[in-house]
Scaffold this active site. Structure first.
Site, PDB file in Angstrom:
ATOM      1  N   ARG A 275       1.032  -1.352  -0.191  1.00 30.04           N
ATOM      2  CA  ARG A 275      -0.081  -0.073  -0.102  1.00 30.04           C
ATOM      3  C   ARG A 275       0.879   1.236  -0.076  1.00 30.04           C
ATOM      4  NH1 ARG A 275      -0.939   4.527   3.651  1.00 30.04           N
ATOM      5  NH2 ARG A 275      -2.980   5.050   3.589  1.00 30.04           N
ATOM      6  N   LEU A 276       0.821   2.020  -1.075  1.00 28.37           N
ATOM      7  CA  LEU A 276       1.669   3.256  -1.230  1.00 28.37           C
ATOM      8  C   LEU A 276       1.033   4.428  -0.599  1.00 28.37           C
ATOM      9  CD1 LEU A 276       2.818   2.640  -5.103  1.00 28.37           C
ATOM     10  CD2 LEU A 276       3.675   1.571  -2.696  1.00 28.37           C
ATOM     11  N   ASP A 277       1.624   4.820   0.410  1.00 31.86           N
ATOM     12  CA  ASP A 277       1.094   6.004   1.310  1.00 31.86           C
ATOM     13  C   ASP A 277       1.025   7.462   0.413  1.00 31.86           C
ATOM     14  OD1 ASP A 277       0.234   7.154   3.897  1.00 31.86           O
ATOM     15  OD2 ASP A 277       2.253   8.252   3.610  1.00 31.86           O
ATOM     16  N   GLU A 314      -2.575   5.236  -2.227  1.00 33.12           N
ATOM     17  CA  GLU A 314      -3.554   6.055  -1.486  1.00 33.12           C
ATOM     18  C   GLU A 314      -3.342   7.347  -2.119  1.00 33.12           C
ATOM     19  OE1 GLU A 314      -4.121   8.497   2.646  1.00 33.12           O
ATOM     20  OE2 GLU A 314      -2.309   7.768   2.244  1.00 33.12           O
ATOM     21  N   PHE A 341     -15.949   7.431  -1.104  1.00 28.50           N
ATOM     22  CA  PHE A 341     -16.749   6.354  -0.416  1.00 28.50           C
ATOM     23  C   PHE A 341     -16.922   6.699   0.936  1.00 28.50           C
ATOM     24  CE2 PHE A 341     -18.199   2.537   1.084  1.00 28.50           C
ATOM     25  CZ  PHE A 341     -19.489   1.876  -0.004  1.00 28.50           C
ATOM     26  N   HIS A 342     -15.834   6.565   1.544  1.00 27.09           N
ATOM     27  CA  HIS A 342     -15.796   7.088   3.187  1.00 27.09           C
ATOM     28  C   HIS A 342     -16.480   8.079   3.339  1.00 27.09           C
ATOM     29  CE1 HIS A 342     -14.036   8.902   6.592  1.00 27.09           C
ATOM     30  NE2 HIS A 342     -14.440   7.430   7.290  1.00 27.09           N
ATOM     31  N   HIS A 343     -16.035   9.351   2.923  1.00 28.15           N
ATOM     32  CA  HIS A 343     -16.714  10.685   3.263  1.00 28.15           C
ATOM     33  C   HIS A 343     -18.189  10.612   2.953  1.00 28.15           C
ATOM     34  CE1 HIS A 343     -12.446  11.665   3.651  1.00 28.15           C
ATOM     35  NE2 HIS A 343     -12.257  12.326   2.470  1.00 28.15           N
ATOM     36  N   HIS A 407      -7.159   3.808   9.551  1.00 28.36           N
ATOM     37  CA  HIS A 407      -6.194   4.743  10.642  1.00 28.36           C
ATOM     38  C   HIS A 407      -6.241   6.264  10.400  1.00 28.36           C
ATOM     39  CE1 HIS A 407      -3.439   4.726   7.168  1.00 28.36           C
ATOM     40  NE2 HIS A 407      -3.053   5.942   7.861  1.00 28.36           N
ATOM     41  N   VAL A 410     -10.008   7.819  11.393  1.00 26.89           N
ATOM     42  CA  VAL A 410     -10.103   7.664  12.876  1.00 26.89           C
ATOM     43  C   VAL A 410      -9.257   8.718  13.470  1.00 26.89           C
ATOM     44  CG1 VAL A 410     -10.308   6.390  14.831  1.00 26.89           C
ATOM     45  CG2 VAL A 410     -11.306   5.461  12.806  1.00 26.89           C
ATOM     46  N   ASN A 412      -6.738  10.819  12.627  1.00 24.27           N
ATOM     47  CA  ASN A 412      -6.693  12.146  12.211  1.00 24.27           C
ATOM     48  C   ASN A 412      -7.853  12.888  12.747  1.00 24.27           C
ATOM     49  OD1 ASN A 412      -3.973  12.165  11.235  1.00 24.27           O
ATOM     50  ND2 ASN A 412      -4.729  11.528   9.309  1.00 24.27           N
TER      51      ASN A 412
END
Length: 628
Positions: A275-277, A314, A341-343, A407, A410, A412
């Site tokens: 997973r590329l931050d 990401e 999607f989350h927002h 992560h 939540v 941040n």
């Protein structure tokens, strides 16, 4: 012949050293055979204190120094002496037993044979990801401690374990995004041997393992790479520290460093996906950009090794070019996280409208997120005060990772509060179902499956007083746009870290157990029902009942078809199902008392017609499968 960066044990008490140090006139390896001789190694400016056996390296093309030392065994500790003035850890160190300011240690990845030789990985569409932080998932905070929970994780139904970054960071507690040694596995977690054991254990349980890596910056403390060469640039600014030099003079060697790092994880540790931050923090104007070269190298290794290996980005740019094929002008990454999607889900469930949630809050936003993944695909964003994103409509569903918690979303928050403390128990189940029953790759954040109430807060263990204060100030400034009440907790206080530890006993009784079993059932349905298991946007229809705040989602595959009703209202709502007249059988209703709900108000089966009205419980999700 291409030689690996760092210290490579060759067997027979011989070790090869390769370091890129164009800023040095000469480089020597200082070697220490016992701990007593390096007691001063923790001093920030005198790693090794100039003592120990010396091996002078030979300068080669492009500023590399190389050499082979005799009488060196795995476990030997060493440092590089630059022009006899500065003793520094290896930029490609595989292990920092004394932390970021100490000496490096020679390791031997081939010392013992792997036990997962038959493992070839999973198809991307089969990924159901479980994200965890090594330090807070268990009381011990180690790789080995996680292994004892794998059977329960497997029982839940997830198929891939994602670790937040494990590259060596300062101290013994950190999210991992302050890593200063991208190749070195965190010593307090168990080092490289501990990570290897965890990977083998995961593969033994049939679980893929995803590793979060950070290629957009390095942590400020213990970061000595600038003493070796132009790893960094002043041409760009990074919110996390110095920007990495991916497109300036000598940038080819920086690109090599990070590509080799990725190959190290997938080759030497059998990692299945990276997973590329925050790739939006990588500024690279080269016509052959780093990320495209990275994808080519990793995919070529996957092909040669016969394994399934993926790169998952990401990004907050909503730019599909990152996951489009290189031949179509893209970067060739395999998938990316979908913040939209989350927002969309979070703002509708919580009512929050500050910060980036300013752009969300309508039922239609969730509808578009289901249909396309990106909600913002070129239209004006009030939060950004400009147009944002491009269209994801034509991108396959399997290339997006969705979540109701992670992560970032939540941790941040000003108090690190989880969704379980913001919404009702019924709303938690609704959020879970939307993620797991979506046509995208679902990601769960550790503990959400039992409604963990412990916060996940930002924590550090830096040793530099100025840096500690800068981090505190930065956190306060970061929260200004959200207008949250209260003061951010001190990241440096150990209590902030301890407060974030999970309570695994919650999943054993009461609502915690009911929620865990609900998640388990949702995952079971995702795997077993063809219409859900097939990740397709084209074989799906999403309908809005705006007045009722209800979504109806139909998905189908060949002769199999499901319909899902999601009621976002705080009140019971009656709707007339849309679609062709047929008979439907209930698969799951979140309001059922079995899942800790108030009791379902919907029949176990019904025949759809204009006369049928389904009364949906508040904040509920109901799933039906077509009969015949």
């Amino acid at each position: 012949m291409h030689m690996n960066l760092g210290a490579t044990y060759l067997g027979g008490s011989r070790c090869q050293f390769v370091v890129w140090a164009p800023l040095a006139g000469n480089v020597e390896v200082l070697m220490f055979d016992d701990r007593e001789s390096i007691s001063a190694s923790k001093a920030k400016t005198t790693c090794g204190n100039g003592k120990g056996r010396r091996l002078r390296l030979t300068r080669t093309d492009f500023g590399y120094y190389e050499g082979i030392g005799e009488g060196i065994l795995p476990g030997t500790r060493y440092a590089y002496s630059l022009d006899g003035k500065k003793d520094r850890p290896d930029p490609a160190s595989r292990f920092q037993p004394e932390g970021v300011h100490g000496v490096s240690q020679v390791t031997d990845p081939m010392r013992s044979r792997w036990g997962d030789t038959n493992w070839r990985g999973l198809s991307l569409e089969d990924y159901i990801i479980y994200e965890l932080h090594v330090g807070t998932y268990t009381p011990e905070g180690t790789f080995d401690a996680i292994a004892s929970y794998l059977s329960k994780i497997k029982e839940l139904g997830v198929t891939a374990l994602e670790l937040m970054p494990v590259a060596q960071f300062p101290g013994d507690r950190n999210w991992g995004y302050d890593g200063a040694y991208p190749f070195a596995v965190q010593n307090s977690y168990g080092g490289p041997a501990g990570l290897r054991r965890l990977v083998e254990a995961c593969h033994g349980h049939g679980l893929a393992i995803v590793l979060d890596v950070v290629y957009n910056h390095l942590g400020p403390e213990g970061n000595y790479l600038g003493d070796f060469g132009p790893y960094f640039t002043d041409q760009y600014r990074s919110p996390w520290g110095q920007a990495l030099n991916f497109d300036g003079p000598s940038s080819d060697e920086v690109v090599r460093y990070f590509i080799e790092n990725a190959l190290y994880w997938v080759r030497d540790f059998h990692i299945d996906a990276l997973r590329l931050d925050a790739i939006h923090g990588i500024v690279d104007c080269n016509a052959q950009p780093f990320l495209r070269l990275l994808a080519q190298a990793v995919h070529e290794f996957a092909k040669q090794s016969g394994r399934k290996i993926y790169l998952i980005a990401e990004s907050d740019l909503n730019d599909v070019r990152y996951i489009q094929p290189a031949e179509s002008g893209g970067f060739g990454l395999d998938a990316q996280w979908s913040d939209d999607f989350h927002h969309a889900v979070h703002s509708l469930l919580t009512g929050e409208r500050s910060g980036y949630y300013l752009d969300f809050g309508e039922l239609d936003h969730v509808k578009k997120a289901f249909e396309e993944s990106f909600v913002y695909s070129g239209q004006f964003s009030a939060y950004r005060r400009r147009r944002h994103g491009n269209s994801s409509r034509q991108i396959p569903a399997r290339q997006f990772v969705v979540f109701a918690q992670n992560h970032d979303q939540v941790g941040n928050r000003i108090l690190g509060d989880r969704l379980s403390t913001l919404v009702s128990f019924e709303a938690l189940k609704l959020a879970a179902a939307l993620v797991i029953l979506s046509p995208f790759i679902p990601l769960l954040f550790m503990g959400e499956e039992w409604g963990e109430r412990a916060p996940f807060q930002y924590f550090t263990s830096h040793s530099d007083a100025a840096l500690i204060e800068a981090v505190r100030r930065g956190r306060r400034e970061e929260f200004a746009a959200f207008r949250w009440n209260g003061e951010p907790l001190d990241p440096q206080d150990e209590a902030t870290f301890l407060r974030s530890k999970l309570n695994h006993t919650l999943k054993q009784t009461g609502t915690g157990r009911a929620l865990w079993e609900f998640y388990q059932e949702l995952i079971k349905l995702r795997k077993s029902v063809r219409a859900i298991a097939r990740l397709s946007k084209s074989q799906m229809e999403v309908c809005c009942f705006e007045n009722e705040k209800v979504l109806q989602i139909r998905r189908w595959s060949e002769r199999d078809e499901i319909t899902l009703f999601a009621n976002f209202s705080d009140e019971a709502k009656a709707v007339v199902p849309k679609g062709a007249e047929c008979r439907w059988q209930m698969l799951i209703d979140s309001a059922d008392r079995r899942w800790g709900g108030p009791g379902t108000t919907i029949p176990s089966d019904f025949k759809s017609s204009e006369n049928v009205r389904l009364t949906l419980c508040p904040k509920s999700i109901s799933l039906f499968q077509r009969l015949g």
